[in-house]
Motif scaffolding. Structure first.
Motif, PDB file in Angstrom:
ATOM      1  N   PRO A 161      11.777 -20.635  82.745  1.00 19.46           N
ATOM      2  CA  PRO A 161      11.108 -21.936  82.909  1.00 19.46           C
ATOM      3  C   PRO A 161       9.611 -21.814  82.653  1.00 19.46           C
ATOM      4  CG  PRO A 161      11.626 -20.990  85.043  1.00 19.46           C
ATOM      5  CD  PRO A 161      12.301 -20.115  84.035  1.00 19.46           C
ATOM      6  N   LYS A 162       9.041 -22.878  82.125  1.00 18.03           N
ATOM      7  CA  LYS A 162       7.607 -22.886  81.851  1.00 18.03           C
ATOM      8  C   LYS A 162       6.855 -23.327  83.103  1.00 18.03           C
ATOM      9  CE  LYS A 162       4.080 -24.397  78.599  1.00 18.03           C
ATOM     10  NZ  LYS A 162       3.790 -24.994  77.281  1.00 18.03           N
ATOM     11  N   LEU A 163       5.829 -22.591  83.458  1.00 19.30           N
ATOM     12  CA  LEU A 163       5.025 -22.902  84.637  1.00 19.30           C
ATOM     13  C   LEU A 163       3.744 -23.613  84.219  1.00 19.30           C
ATOM     14  CD1 LEU A 163       5.418 -19.519  86.584  1.00 19.30           C
ATOM     15  CD2 LEU A 163       6.774 -21.620  86.821  1.00 19.30           C
ATOM     16  N   TYR A 164       3.363 -24.613  84.984  1.00 22.44           N
ATOM     17  CA  TYR A 164       2.140 -25.378  84.705  1.00 22.44           C
ATOM     18  C   TYR A 164       1.201 -25.248  85.899  1.00 22.44           C
ATOM     19  CZ  TYR A 164       4.890 -27.560  80.991  1.00 22.44           C
ATOM     20  OH  TYR A 164       5.659 -27.789  79.873  1.00 22.44           O
ATOM     21  N   THR A 165      -0.077 -25.008  85.609  1.00 22.75           N
ATOM     22  CA  THR A 165      -1.060 -24.832  86.683  1.00 22.75           C
ATOM     23  C   THR A 165      -2.123 -25.923  86.688  1.00 22.75           C
ATOM     24  OG1 THR A 165      -2.367 -23.376  85.260  1.00 22.75           O
ATOM     25  CG2 THR A 165      -0.736 -22.336  86.706  1.00 22.75           C
ATOM     26  N   CYS A 166      -2.032 -26.853  85.769  1.00 27.97           N
ATOM     27  CA  CYS A 166      -3.053 -27.901  85.665  1.00 27.97           C
ATOM     28  C   CYS A 166      -2.792 -28.999  86.690  1.00 27.97           C
ATOM     29  CB  CYS A 166      -3.066 -28.487  84.261  1.00 27.97           C
ATOM     30  SG  CYS A 166      -1.525 -29.328  83.847  1.00 27.97           S
ATOM     31  N   ASP A 167      -3.670 -29.983  86.736  1.00 24.36           N
ATOM     32  CA  ASP A 167      -3.491 -31.143  87.611  1.00 24.36           C
ATOM     33  C   ASP A 167      -2.252 -31.929  87.184  1.00 24.36           C
ATOM     34  OD1 ASP A 167      -5.767 -30.453  88.964  1.00 24.36           O
ATOM     35  OD2 ASP A 167      -7.070 -31.811  87.831  1.00 24.36           O
ATOM     36  N   THR A 168      -1.731 -32.679  88.140  1.00 22.38           N
ATOM     37  CA  THR A 168      -0.545 -33.492  87.859  1.00 22.38           C
ATOM     38  C   THR A 168      -0.847 -34.969  88.099  1.00 22.38           C
ATOM     39  OG1 THR A 168       0.281 -33.242  90.124  1.00 22.38           O
ATOM     40  CG2 THR A 168       1.041 -31.641  88.478  1.00 22.38           C
ATOM     41  N   LYS A 169       0.016 -35.792  87.554  1.00 17.63           N
ATOM     42  CA  LYS A 169      -0.101 -37.234  87.728  1.00 17.63           C
ATOM     43  C   LYS A 169       1.260 -37.780  88.152  1.00 17.63           C
ATOM     44  CE  LYS A 169      -1.203 -41.540  85.268  1.00 17.63           C
ATOM     45  NZ  LYS A 169      -1.614 -42.141  83.975  1.00 17.63           N
ATOM     46  N   LYS A 170       1.263 -38.706  89.098  1.00 16.88           N
ATOM     47  CA  LYS A 170       2.514 -39.314  89.547  1.00 16.88           C
ATOM     48  C   LYS A 170       2.907 -40.453  88.601  1.00 16.88           C
ATOM     49  CE  LYS A 170       2.209 -38.270  94.494  1.00 16.88           C
ATOM     50  NZ  LYS A 170       2.209 -38.841  95.877  1.00 16.88           N
ATOM     51  N   ILE A 171       4.128 -40.347  88.075  1.00 16.47           N
ATOM     52  CA  ILE A 171       4.676 -41.408  87.230  1.00 16.47           C
ATOM     53  C   ILE A 171       6.160 -41.556  87.557  1.00 16.47           C
ATOM     54  CG2 ILE A 171       3.049 -40.947  85.343  1.00 16.47           C
ATOM     55  CD1 ILE A 171       5.383 -39.607  83.857  1.00 16.47           C
ATOM     56  N   ASN A 172       6.760 -42.630  87.072  1.00 16.70           N
ATOM     57  CA  ASN A 172       8.211 -42.737  87.153  1.00 16.70           C
ATOM     58  C   ASN A 172       8.829 -41.842  86.088  1.00 16.70           C
ATOM     59  OD1 ASN A 172       7.490 -45.978  87.930  1.00 16.70           O
ATOM     60  ND2 ASN A 172       8.919 -44.864  89.220  1.00 16.70           N
ATOM     61  N   LEU A 173       9.866 -41.108  86.449  1.00 20.37           N
ATOM     62  CA  LEU A 173      10.517 -40.217  85.490  1.00 20.37           C
ATOM     63  C   LEU A 173      10.941 -40.981  84.245  1.00 20.37           C
ATOM     64  CD1 LEU A 173      11.581 -37.375  84.895  1.00 20.37           C
ATOM     65  CD2 LEU A 173      13.715 -38.009  86.052  1.00 20.37           C
ATOM     66  N   GLY A 174      11.374 -42.223  84.411  1.00 27.23           N
ATOM     67  CA  GLY A 174      11.820 -43.028  83.281  1.00 27.23           C
ATOM     68  C   GLY A 174      10.723 -43.389  82.300  1.00 27.23           C
ATOM     69  N   ASP A 175       9.456 -43.189  82.670  1.00 28.43           N
ATOM     70  CA  ASP A 175       8.369 -43.455  81.726  1.00 28.43           C
ATOM     71  C   ASP A 175       8.409 -42.497  80.541  1.00 28.43           C
ATOM     72  OD1 ASP A 175       7.496 -45.467  83.366  1.00 28.43           O
ATOM     73  OD2 ASP A 175       5.881 -44.298  84.288  1.00 28.43           O
ATOM     74  N   ILE A 176       8.979 -41.308  80.769  1.00 28.88           N
ATOM     75  CA  ILE A 176       8.988 -40.317  79.683  1.00 28.88           C
ATOM     76  C   ILE A 176      10.392 -39.780  79.389  1.00 28.88           C
ATOM     77  CG2 ILE A 176       6.598 -39.596  80.079  1.00 28.88           C
ATOM     78  CD1 ILE A 176       7.676 -37.129  81.533  1.00 28.88           C
ATOM     79  N   VAL A 177      11.417 -40.274  80.104  1.00 30.43           N
ATOM     80  CA  VAL A 177      12.759 -39.703  79.980  1.00 30.43           C
ATOM     81  C   VAL A 177      13.800 -40.808  79.806  1.00 30.43           C
ATOM     82  CG1 VAL A 177      14.580 -38.487  81.261  1.00 30.43           C
ATOM     83  CG2 VAL A 177      12.248 -37.597  81.272  1.00 30.43           C
ATOM     84  N   LEU A 178      14.764 -40.589  78.900  1.00 28.44           N
ATOM     85  CA  LEU A 178      15.930 -41.456  78.725  1.00 28.44           C
ATOM     86  C   LEU A 178      17.169 -40.692  79.186  1.00 28.44           C
ATOM     87  CD1 LEU A 178      15.203 -42.936  75.170  1.00 28.44           C
ATOM     88  CD2 LEU A 178      14.703 -43.970  77.393  1.00 28.44           C
ATOM     89  N   GLY A 179      18.311 -41.388  79.238  1.00 28.86           N
ATOM     90  CA  GLY A 179      19.528 -40.696  79.643  1.00 28.86           C
ATOM     91  C   GLY A 179      20.709 -41.629  79.761  1.00 28.86           C
TER      92      GLY A 179
END
Length: 615
Positions: free
Chosen positions: A498-516
């Motif tokens: 898995p890729k690890l991220y150390t930068c700041d994060t932002k709260k969004i709805n998962l559906g803003d960037i994901v389909l399914g």
């Protein structure tokens, strides 16, 4: 990805995804352009059971009316254009529909040969009552030692010495019987419970004259069939990304066509003069629908879908390839339904302030007033809180939610006792209690319970039957697969590396960037997710672990559930199966969303922390 025999791809059009699709779609598929085959899937798992008793009593024709209506509207075009038709609209009685079609053909003096497939109806073999032990008819997931069957899976064993009547039992047949019919000259093949994709497999198998061991090719056509079997589900219907498109295009999406090449690769498309759209997103969504991991099973072939590729190659044209095949499993699914008893529900409203406490009180009151003997008789009693009042509501509707009291019992008087207990509360209710004036849902009604089983393919006597005259039918046994291969343990893994991220994060709805897409497999639920944009894939596959899915399921999670997870790296999708979350499944599920179709948008509505650098 080439047509190795030189023969052009076969064009197979789907005209139905379930019995409610309009009959005229068969005519549209035949007349809006040129196709070689029309296939139609008219059967959900519960269709057959709903009419089985009436059919055996002589009070139902056995076949699906929309299948007959479609053939009536289209038969002249079918004959004129030489289109072959394979549908499972024969349902309980393919012979009855085949006889009606033969009479229609004779009346119109058309040169069409009609055949029907039999062998799926196992009620005479395993009925008329449900088994008295677990070993008599094996549960679908009995071979998976990690799975705990839902609580009521074997409810038919909890009835003392009194036998529980079976309503129907239908095995899922493959494509070989249909191919036998086509090779013997059938123009129209009427089927009962063949697997949803089997008519499409048969069309390609026959057209390209494949061998029964051409497993890669058969597997490719299996996935082509899976992609078009649900009609508009691949042309814009049930599409998670619909909100980014002009809604006018989605009012009446056209139905799909697949062009299957000699090597088993396919293109998903539609007639150009229809609405809706087909692109890699709609195809990926439909691909992820009702999967059970990275192996897709049919009675003729097992498809390894791990390396599937999906590519846009033109407007409303998507190429699908990368499927590998192997021999089928020795067993096939058998959908068994039995008389489950009675069900009822109470729908009760609460408005606004202190709603949670209101439902606490009402549940305590109902449990207090339900007589003990009735409580002992209830198989299911669930208090489902639906919705959350809006903050600072602008109308009373915004502030109102409801409680769904769902109950089942083999004794309808016990359900009546619950309704009477509600009456006993009368003016003792919480502040602001109200309900719909229509209380019909509180009246107990019979329901069918579902038991997904497996049966040995070698025990099925599949036969293709030709209507020579109304009083003469010629039949041919269609045999069995030349070899079988046990499925083994299904793949399930968390993301490697898995890729690890150390930068700041932002709260969004998962559906803003994901389909399914999500759906049901009996009592199990499947959900697949993929990013709208390629840069989000490394994060999504790393983020969506099995533990993460458990967290996102939230209060719906139960420790009896079990999760499997796989990845489809070439289409950048992660896929989960949650075993047991739908209970007994289908008509037996107590969940508000008993078919799991809304689950994906529940997950997409979750707030997640996403690294700023990928946004």
């Amino acid at each position: 990805m080439s047509n190795t025999t030189g023969k052009r791809p076969v064009k197979v059009a789907n005209c139905s995804g379930y019995h409610g699709d309009p009959a005229f779609e068969m005519y549209r598929q035949a007349t809006l352009g040129d196709v070689d085959f029309i296939t139609g899937d008219y059967l959900a798992e519960v269709n057959l059971a709903n009419n089985a008793q009436a059919w055996r009593d002589g009070n139902h024709p056995g076949y699906e009316p929309t299948a007959w209506d479609g053939l009536q509207q289209t038969i002249d075009v079918i004959a004129e254009k030489g289109i072959r038709v394979v549908i499972n609209g024969g349902a309980l009685d393919p012979r009855a529909l085949a006889l009606k079609v033969e009479a229609l053909v004779s009346e119109k003096n058309l040169n069409l040969r009609i055949a029907y497939l039999s062998g799926d109806d196992l009620y005479p073999v395993v009925g008329p009552n449900m088994p008295t032990t677990k070993d008599e008819l094996r549960y679908l997931d009995s071979g998976n030692t990690s799975i705990v069957p839902p609580e009521l899976t074997y409810a038919f064993l909890n009835n003392g010495q009194k036998p529980v009547p079976m309503v129907s039992a239908h095995a899922y047949l493959g494509a070989r019987g249909i191919v036998e019919g086509l090779r013997r000259g059938a123009d129209i093949v009427i089927c009962g419970r063949v697997a949803d994709a089997s008519p499409v497999i048969a069309a390609a198998w026959f057209w390209h004259d494949w061998r029964e061991t051409d497993y890669d090719k058969l597997a490719g056509s299996l996935i082509a069939g899976h992609l078009i079997e649900c009609s508009a589900y691949v042309t814009g219907g049930n599409f998670a990304g619909f909100d980014n498109y002009d809604l006018e295009r989605l009012i009446e999406p056209g139905f799909p066509i697949t062009e299957i090449a000699a090597d088993g690769t396919c293109v998903i498309t539609k007639h150009s003069n229809t609405d809706g759209f087909i692109n890699s997103d709609t195809v990926r969504c439909q691909f992820l629908y009702e999967l059970q991991g990275n192996k897709y099973l049919n009675s003729d072939v097992s498809a390894d879908i791990s390396d599937i590729h999906v590519e846009d190659i033109g407007e409303d044209r998507v190429l699908v390839y990368g499927i590998r095949g192997s021999p089928p499993p020795p067993t096939t699914k058998c959908a068994v339904f039995y008389q489950g008893g009675y069900e009822a529900q109470l729908l009760l409203n609460a408005t606004g302030y202190a709603t949670s406490k209101k439902w606490d009180l009402l549940e305590m009151q109902l449990r207090h007033f339900i007589p003990e003997e009735a409580m002992d008789d209830l198989e299911t009693l669930e208090f489902q809180r639906i919705g959350v009042p809006a903050e600072n509501p602008r109308s009373q509707r915004d502030s109102t939610t409801y409680l769904r009291v769902y109950m089942t019992s083999r004794n309808q008087n016990s359900l009546v006792a619950v309704a009477k207990a509600m009456g006993n509360i009368s003016l003792k209710h919480f502040s602001g209690f109200h309900a719909s004036l229509d209380m019909r849902t509180a009246i107990p009604r019979p329901f069918l319970a579902y038991y997904p089983a497996i049966v040995n393919q070698s025990d099925i006597n599949e036969t293709i039957n030709f209507i020579e005259r109304s009083d003469k039918i010629t039949s041919f046994k269609t045999g069995h697969p030349p070899s079988y291969e046990e499925l083994g343990t299904r793949d399930s893994y968390d993301p490697p590396n898995p890729k690890l991220y150390t930068c700041d994060t932002k709260k969004i709805n998962l559906g803003d960037i994901v389909l399914g897409r999500s759906g049901d497999k009996g009592g199990n639920l499947n959900v697949g997710l993929f990013p709208k944009d390629h840069p989000h894939w490394p994060w999504l596959r790393s983020y969506m672990t099995k533990d993460r899915m458990r967290q996102l399921v939230g209060d719906d999670w139960d420790d009896s559930f079990f999760i499997e997870r796989v990845e489809f790296s070439h289409i950048e999708a992660v896929h989960f199966v949650i075993y047991g979350i739908l209970g007994r499944g289908v008509s037996s599920s107590s969940r508000l969303d008993g078919f799991g179709k809304g689950f994906v948008d529940y997950i997409r509505d979750k707030t997640v922390e996403v690294p700023v650098e990928i946004l």
